[in-house]
Write an enzyme that holds these catalytic residues in place. Structure first.
Site, PDB file in Angstrom:
ATOM      1  CB  CYS A 166      -0.942   0.002   1.210  1.00 12.31           C
ATOM      2  SG  CYS A 166      -2.275  -1.211   1.087  1.00 12.31           S
ATOM      3  CG  ASN A 340      -6.228  -0.662   0.262  1.00  3.55           C
ATOM      4  OD1 ASN A 340      -5.478  -0.353  -0.657  1.00  3.55           O
ATOM      5  ND2 ASN A 340      -5.783  -0.932   1.474  1.00  3.55           N
TER       6      ASN A 340
END
Length: 392
Positions: A166, A340
């Site tokens: 991420c 996400n």
């Protein structure tokens, strides 16, 4: 940091000489759109699972993630061709990589083309390429396939960042900033591309985190063009990248644990991840505050482009820094619309950040010229860039 790094918060909106700027943003997605309201039934049907307790758990998670829509590469056609992807314990890493390598390249090409079109200069003006992905593995890497797909010049200098998770988008932005500022006249294409097929698995009570991933993660690609000293009349800088900092937290290597296995990538996230980020985010952000001459508590004077790892992380950052609710609007919108999407998501957040800035100006509620671009990834690694929004 020395006094030469101190800047004034009321600087003009013109980009500072020699500082890297984001000159354009682009994005692309696979064709399959998943509505969160219909995800549970579809996932359990596709994986031939009828466990009612796991189904109830996923339904609860789908609500708590705040995600409404996502794009995914996975489709009925892929499952018909590769039914083994939905079977527990079958070695499928080759099949997964065959799908993922092609999918991420195609999405990265489309996002880059979108970005270059918005930039307005020819693709031949790209001098460097930074490519980020945690969804593929091959030699040569996806950077070369992207360069070929875009017909970049053979002398284009390439950097490949694999498995940064991420934090990969902001890590790539940090690398692009360094390249742009150390190579006058250069124009760096940063491309990120991710797909969840690399970790797609049937539900199992032995792997509770898998359901979190099913409820939260999405696919897509993002792109930016970065360069210093924008050409007047030809380029419109969006954000100036002033200072970049990376930091890892010792003894947190197992908090985000991902491994490439014969069944694809297996992830484990420790429950304490949001708490660890909350405990350390203020100390990390304080490193940037003195540069602006801000008091370490004046966080609401800034904009916040935060990678939305999940609602718990956003909520804890908001609480710890005592941020006004609207400060994380861009991050929450990106999470709601795209899930996400790992390294890509910061591109979507920055696009929404510009929209939010425009709304604030029109409503005469003031503006936040300076702010932070933040992401958190394996390590645990904090990536941060002090930036100026040149569009406000």
């Amino acid at each position: 940091m020395g006094s030469e790094d101190t800047v004034q918060a009321d600087s003009t909106k013109k980009a500072n000489t020699g500082k890297a700027t984001i000159l354009a943003l682009g994005k692309a997605f696979p064709h399959q759109l998943v509505m969160q309201d219909y995800l549970v039934d579809g996932y359990f049907r596709d994986t031939n699972c009828d466990d009612p307790e796991l189904k109830r758990k996923l339904a609860r998670l789908c609500k708590t993630t705040t995600v409404k829509t996502r794009y995914v590469v996975m489709s009925e056609e892929i499952l018909k061709k590769y039914p083994e992807l939905a079977i527990e314990g079958v070695p499928t890493v080759k099949q997964r990589l065959d799908i993922c390598n092609n999918a991420v390249t195609q999405m990265a090409i489309e996002a880059s083309q979108d970005c270059i079109k918005k930039w307005g200069r020819p693709v031949s003006d790209i001098t460097h390429l930074v490519y980020v992905s945690s969804s593929e593995a091959r030699l040569p890497g996806g950077d070369l396939y992207l360069a070929r797909g875009l017909e970049l010049k053979p002398e284009t200098q390439r950097v490949l960042l694999y498995f940064a998770g991420c934090s990969g988008g902001v890590a790539g932005l940090r690398v692009a900033k360094d390249i742009a500022e150390n190579n006058p006249g250069s124009r760096v294409l940063l491309a990120t591309s991710e797909t969840t097929i690399i970790g797609y698995k049937p539900p199992s009570a032995d792997r509770p985190y898998d359901l979190v991933g099913v409820a939260l993660f999405g696919d897509g690609a993002g792109a930016m063009v970065i360069g210093s000293d924008p050409v007047s009349g030809n380029e419109k800088p969006l954000f100036e990248l002033h200072t970049a900092i990376q930091e890892f937290l010792p003894s947190t290597e197992k908090t985000i644990d991902g491994r490439l296995t014969e069944e694809g990538i297996s992830f484990k996230l420790a429950r304490e991840l949001p708490q660890i980020i909350e405990d350390h985010v203020e100390g990390f952000c304080e490193k940037f505050m003195g540069i602006l001459g801000f008091n370490h508590k004046e966080y609401n004077k800034m904009f916040w482009a935060v990678h939305p790892g999940g609602p718990a992380i956003l909520n804890r950052i908001e609480k710890r820094l005592d941020l006004l609710p609207e400060k994380l609007n861009a991050s929450r919108r990106a999470l709601m619309d795209y899930g996400n999407a790992s390294s890509n998501t910061i591109v979507y957040v920055l696009e929404y950040m510009m929209e939010e800035s425009s709304k604030i100006n029109k409503e005469d509620h003031g503006e936040s010229e300076w702010g932070l671009i933040l992401a958190f990834g394996p390590g645990i690694t904090f990536e941060g860039i002090l930036a100026r929004n040149l569009t406000v």
